[in-house]
Structures are given as C-alpha cells and as structure tokens.
Design a protein around this motif. Structure first.
Motif, PDB file in Angstrom:
ATOM      1  N   LEU A  96       0.827  -1.216   0.000  1.00 37.34           N
ATOM      2  CA  LEU A  96       0.000   0.000   0.000  1.00 37.34           C
ATOM      3  C   LEU A  96       0.860   1.263   0.000  1.00 37.34           C
ATOM      4  CD1 LEU A  96      -2.921  -0.904   2.445  1.00 37.34           C
ATOM      5  CD2 LEU A  96      -2.912  -0.907  -0.047  1.00 37.34           C
ATOM      6  N   SER A  97       2.005   1.219   0.665  1.00 37.46           N
ATOM      7  CA  SER A  97       2.895   2.386   0.663  1.00 37.46           C
ATOM      8  C   SER A  97       3.436   2.658  -0.734  1.00 37.46           C
ATOM      9  CB  SER A  97       4.063   2.165   1.637  1.00 37.46           C
ATOM     10  OG  SER A  97       3.596   2.078   2.962  1.00 37.46           O
ATOM     11  N   SER A 100       0.664   4.169  -2.765  1.00 35.88           N
ATOM     12  CA  SER A 100       0.436   5.556  -2.334  1.00 35.88           C
ATOM     13  C   SER A 100       1.498   6.487  -2.899  1.00 35.88           C
ATOM     14  CB  SER A 100       0.430   5.642  -0.810  1.00 35.88           C
ATOM     15  OG  SER A 100      -0.649   4.922  -0.270  1.00 35.88           O
ATOM     16  N   THR A 143      -4.083  10.100  -1.625  1.00 38.79           N
ATOM     17  CA  THR A 143      -3.486   8.816  -1.240  1.00 38.79           C
ATOM     18  C   THR A 143      -4.022   8.356   0.110  1.00 38.79           C
ATOM     19  OG1 THR A 143      -1.591   9.943  -0.233  1.00 38.79           O
ATOM     20  CG2 THR A 143      -1.388   9.309  -2.530  1.00 38.79           C
ATOM     21  N   ASN A 147      -6.109   4.918   0.778  1.00 45.45           N
ATOM     22  CA  ASN A 147      -5.622   3.986   1.805  1.00 45.45           C
ATOM     23  C   ASN A 147      -6.690   3.698   2.848  1.00 45.45           C
ATOM     24  OD1 ASN A 147      -3.131   3.298   0.887  1.00 45.45           O
ATOM     25  ND2 ASN A 147      -2.004   4.784   2.106  1.00 45.45           N
ATOM     26  N   ASN A 151      -7.911  -0.013   3.556  1.00 46.56           N
ATOM     27  CA  ASN A 151      -7.755  -0.549   4.905  1.00 46.56           C
ATOM     28  C   ASN A 151      -9.103  -0.841   5.544  1.00 46.56           C
ATOM     29  OD1 ASN A 151      -4.921  -0.704   5.290  1.00 46.56           O
ATOM     30  ND2 ASN A 151      -4.824   1.515   5.472  1.00 46.56           N
TER      31      ASN A 151
END
Length: 600
Positions: A96-97, A100, A143, A147, A151
């Motif tokens: 996910l980072s 992003s 972003t 996220n 999540n």
C-alpha cells in the motif's frame, strides 16, 4: 415553479461522486497490487481469528483438561499464527505504501503539468503558495483517502468479520449483546460529517495563508530587513498560525466528539457480555475457554469497528484536500496547447502591429488601435511614461496574452495562427527583473538552448561580457547563484540573462528595460553585451534611459496605449515634441547628478 430536490450527481465533487472517481481513475490501475494486499489482509484476519480461538482452547487445556502437552502444542500454534500475522501485516503495508507513493507522484506531476499550461494572467490573480498547498496537501489527501478505503475494506472489515465469526462460534447470544452499541453510534456519527467538511476546508485555506506569509517574508527578506518589518511579518504569521490552531482544536473536538459516547456504549456492551458470560460459566457449566475466547475476540473487534464507524468522518476530511487539487487539474487550461497549429516560418523577422487593442480588465484599455512596424534586422525602441502600454507590447508578442482586436504579424503571419512553442523559440527575451533558477551559472545560461554544449555556453558568456567575472569565482561556471540569483549582483544577473538569450540564437530580440536598475559601470558592461545580442536581429527594446537607444533605427513614443511620435533620435529632437521633452528632462537630471559627483 417548484425546485426539484438536489441530486447527488449535481455536484461533481460530492463525496460519493469524488470517491468513485478516485477509485476508478487512480486506484483501479493498481488492482493487481491491491489484490495482493487484500490477500495478505485476509491472512492477517484469519491469523488473528485463529490466535483468538486457540487462546480459548489453551484455557480449556489448562483449567479443564489439565493437559500440559496440549498447552505446549497450542502455544506453539499461537506463536506461528502471530508470526504469520506479522508477515502479512508487513507485506500489505509495504504494498500500500508503494501504491500511495506512485499515486502521490502522479498527482503532483499532473498538477505541475496543468500549471505549465496556464497563461501569465492566470498566475497574476493567484498566489504561488496556493498551488504549493494544493500540490502537497491535496495530493496527499488523495493517497490517504484511497488507503482509508482499502484498509477499511481489507483490514478492518475482514478482521471484524473474522472476530464476529469467532464470537458467534463461541456463543451466538453473547454476539447479539455485543452489537447493541452499533445503531446509536451510527446515528450520532452522521451528524458530525457536515461539520467536519467546513472545518477541513478552513484548515486547508489557513495552511495556505501560512505558506503565503512565509514565502513572501523569505523572498522579500531584504525589504523586510531594510524597512524593519520583522515585527509586522511576525504579527501577520502569528495571526495565521493562531487561526489555524483554533480551527485545528475545533476540528479535534468535533471529530473526536464521538469517542466518549462510543466508549460508553461499548462499556455497556462489555458489561452485558461479562454478566451473561459469567452467569453461563457459573450456572450453565459453560467452559471458561469459550468465555475467554469470546471476550478476546470481542475486545479485538472494537478497534476495527470504531474505525469503520468513523470512516465517513475521516473520508470527508480528506475529500476537501482532494477536491482542492482536482479543481485545478479539471479546470479548462487558460493557455491551451496549440502544437497542432503550423509552426512560425521566418524569412526576414519583420514584426507588425496592425490596429491592436487590448485591455487586462474590461473598460480599462491599455492599447488603443496601435499600429507600427519593426523592420527586419533593426532596432525599434519604445519610450514613454510608465503605464503607457510598452511592456504590454512585448507580452502580446510572446503571447502571454491574446490580442482582443487587431493582429500581430511576423513576416505577414498572424501569431495567433501559429503554435506558441514555435513563436517563442524564435524570440530571445531579456527583462529588467532577471529570473535566476536555483542552480549554478552554467545551468542558468544553458536554459537558453536545450542540450547546449560547454563550448556554446562559454562562447555565449564571452559574447555577453560575462566570462571574465564568471571565471573570477572559485567554482567558475559551477558557482551557485542562490535563490533568485541573490548571490550575484544586478549587472552580473543581467549579463547571464543576455548570455542565455545569445545561446538561444533567436532572430527576434525583446528587451524590457534591461539596464534600468543598474549603475553606470554595470550599465556600460550590459549595454556592450546587448549590442552583441542585437546585431543583425529584429529588436524591440523598451528603454527608460533614453541615451541607451539614441542609435535605434526607429523610436516610438507610447502614451495612453497609442503611438504619439515616431522617428529617429535627431529627428524627434528637432520636432521638439514629447520625446524632446523627455530627453531634455533626463539630460538636466543627469547633468545635475554629474555636478554633485564632481563637487564631492
């Protein structure tokens, strides 16, 4: 006629529309990575539920079966499950980072590309710090929003489902008791969303104001120091910061207002579960392992449940920043790309203004049916009082603005019919306020021509009378110029600007009071550089100091957006009109200053 109720689709930046757009346009391209992250989140949820269930079995092995081997085996299984949970958490967090970071970079590029397609007029109405705020906060909001959604669906929802499954498997009645807090919590959170939107918008604009004051104070630090404005600037930024602080505190109170009630409702649910579970163990002979497993699952489910309940509030706070960014990206470009138009083809570089009228604002004309010809290979000078429209002539030639009436032609080609890029490639421009980019001298000269060689850069610097002072620096052409060229003198900056224009080797040269702010010695050096620049090129020069254009091939006196006199220097002096009046006035001032210097 009665008004129809407003539809959700009426606002293109409404919450539902905007979220759908961000998911489809920006999130969908990473569906494979998101799928991998979802899979790892599923592993995390399953491992968490498994560990919760196994803990109940450990209690039964210890207190019911008195089985040490069973305890050891289940303890090993718990360690394995928690290790798998850690690996899964690491994996989906890294994925996910990376997504992003890619989306953040994409939006920052998009905004910058959009700004590069805006006209000069677009920026004259706005402060640059506004776009810095939109680029940083706005892109990050997108972003963060995506996220949150991922999540919420992958981590929180899957964990919540897994924990509810454990709870139901242990005791369905207890599970129903644990859910009593959900309906009142949802009703309360809905009322907070609208308030959050307004506060988030105020927070964004307040942050932009802080950046604006900071930027102006640092860029104008010489003026701040010279006029002892430190206190005034401190007072201004203190006010901006205080306003943002108050709004942030208000936002903290509103956004967290739900926590006490949710904790109280959760407390009632926990108390009810404890009472019923205790009664089941004591009176109904239920196993303590089931009670322990249920309560562990229930407590582990509360955090994802609270995050899901707050999702609407958190999403709406991020939507404000996303909207601020997309509003600029979505707006029609004020300087639309026109590379599909034919390129400007030059033969003589003859410039003609034909009955040109122009106004920056309605009913405030700057040019009024102006007509003149700048002959090929010759110098045409524009002189006259400030505000007469001289700089507007150059702005229209560069197509910073579009002509309202009349036409500007180069070799009989209307410049509005050719591409801006091809037009500007044929023009070398040197202004009074030379802009230096934060780089070294070599790079600032090289901006005049793409892929310029070292030899070309040095030759341009020599022709601009800049090579000697450049080589006097310890680092030579590698010398940093500082922000806006503050490490160089005014004359040095001007000569680098002339070198930049020489490197471009353009057939048309535009000079906007290039020596007006210089001392006599620097002016002489820059004037010599300009003579090299203008040789055999069609030149239009705006001059404040008339002695610098005495040898111009044509001098045009501009007042009130019109040309009131035209001719050569000697001819205009003989007429005794406006030019002669300006020239005598400057000669008198120059003579007076010369007398003072001699007396000293």
């Amino acid at each position: 006629m009665a008004e129809f109720p407003k539809k959700i689709t009426d606002d293109p930046y409404g919450a539902a529309i905007l979220i759908r757009r961000l998911v489809v346009e920006q999130g969908l391209g990473y569906w494979r990575q998101y799928l991998a992250a979802f899979a790892l989140m599923g592993v995390v949820a399953a491992a968490s539920a498994g560990a919760t269930y196994v803990l109940g079995q450990v209690i039964n092995q210890a207190y019911v079966n008195k089985n040490v081997a069973g305890i050891a085996t289940l303890s090993g299984v718990t360690v394995l499950l928690l290790f798998v949970k850690g690996i899964g958490t690491y994996g989906h967090t890294v994925i996910l980072s990376k997504i992003s970071n890619a989306i953040l970079a994409y939006n920052q590029r998009q905004l910058f590309a959009k700004l590069m397609n805006e006209s000069v007029g677009f920026f004259s109405e706005r402060h640059s710090s506004e776009f810095l705020a939109r680029m940083t906060a706005g892109a990050k909001s997108i972003t963060d929003l995506l996220n949150m959604l991922i999540n919420a669906i992958g981590r929180d929802f899957l964990v919540l489902v897994a924990m509810i499954a454990v709870m139901v498997s242990q005791d369905p009645i207890l599970s129903l008791i644990g859910l009593v807090a959900v309906p009142p919590a949802m009703l309360m959170l809905r009322k907070l969303v609208k308030r959050i939107k307004g506060l988030a918008h105020t927070q964004f604009t307040g942050t932009a104001s802080i950046m604006e004051t900071m930027q102006e104070s640092l860029q104008g630090i010489r003026t701040v120091k010279a006029f002892t404005l430190e206190g005034a600037m401190q007072k201004r930024i203190d006010g901006n910061i205080a306003a943002v602080e108050r709004n942030a505190n208000k936002m903290a109170r509103v956004s967290n207002r739900s926590n006490p009630l949710m904790e109280m409702l959760g407390g009632f649910a926990v108390a009810g579960c404890l009472m019923y579970a205790g009664y089941s163990v004591v009176a109904l002979n239920a196993t303590p392992g089931a009670f322990f497993s249920f309560m562990t699952a229930f407590l582990m489910a509360t955090e994802p449940a609270k995050r899901l309940a707050r999702l609407n509030i958190d999403l709406n706070s991020q939507l404000v920043g996303a909207r601020m960014l997309l509003e600029v990206i979505d707006s029609p470009a004020t300087e639309k790309a026109d590379d599909d138009k034919p390129a400007l083809k030059l033969s003589d570089a003859r410039i003609e203004f034909k009955d040109v009228s122009f106004a920056y604002r309605t009913d405030e004309p700057v040019l009024n049916r102006m007509s003149f010809v700048a002959e090929p290979g010759k110098m045409t000078a524009l002189v006259g009082p400030s505000g007469g429209g001289k700089s507007t002539v150059l702005a229209l030639l560069l197509r910073f603005y579009e002509v309202k009436d009349g036409a500007v032609l180069i070799d009989d080609q209307p410049i509005s019919d050719v591409s801006r890029r091809s037009l500007r490639h044929q023009i070398g421009y040197v202004g009074q306020d030379v802009y230096m980019f934060r780089d070294n001298i070599r790079a600032n000269i090289a901006f005049g021509k793409e892929n310029a060689t070292e030899e070309e850069i040095v030759e341009a610097a020599k022709a601009a009378c800049a090579h000697d002072f450049i080589m006097a620096f310890p680092l030579g052409y590698d010398t940093p110029v500082g922000e806006h060229g503050t490490q160089l003198s005014g004359g040095q900056r001007q000569r680098i600007a002339v070198a930049r224009a020489l490197l471009r080797n353009a057939p048309i040269i535009l000079l906007d009071e290039a020596t007006a702010a210089l001392d006599s010695e620097s002016e002489k050096q820059v004037q010599e550089a300009i003579e090299h620049l203008c040789q055999n090129r069609t030149t239009i020069v705006i001059a404040h100091r008339l002695h610098t254009i005495m040898h111009a091939d044509a001098i045009l006196v501009v007042e009130g957006g019109e040309i009131v006199e035209r001719g050569r220097h000697e001819e205009l002096l003989r007429r005794g009109g406006r030019y002669a009046s300006f020239f005598r006035l400057q000669q008198r001032d120059t003579g007076y200053l010369a007398e003072i210097s001699a007396a000293e």
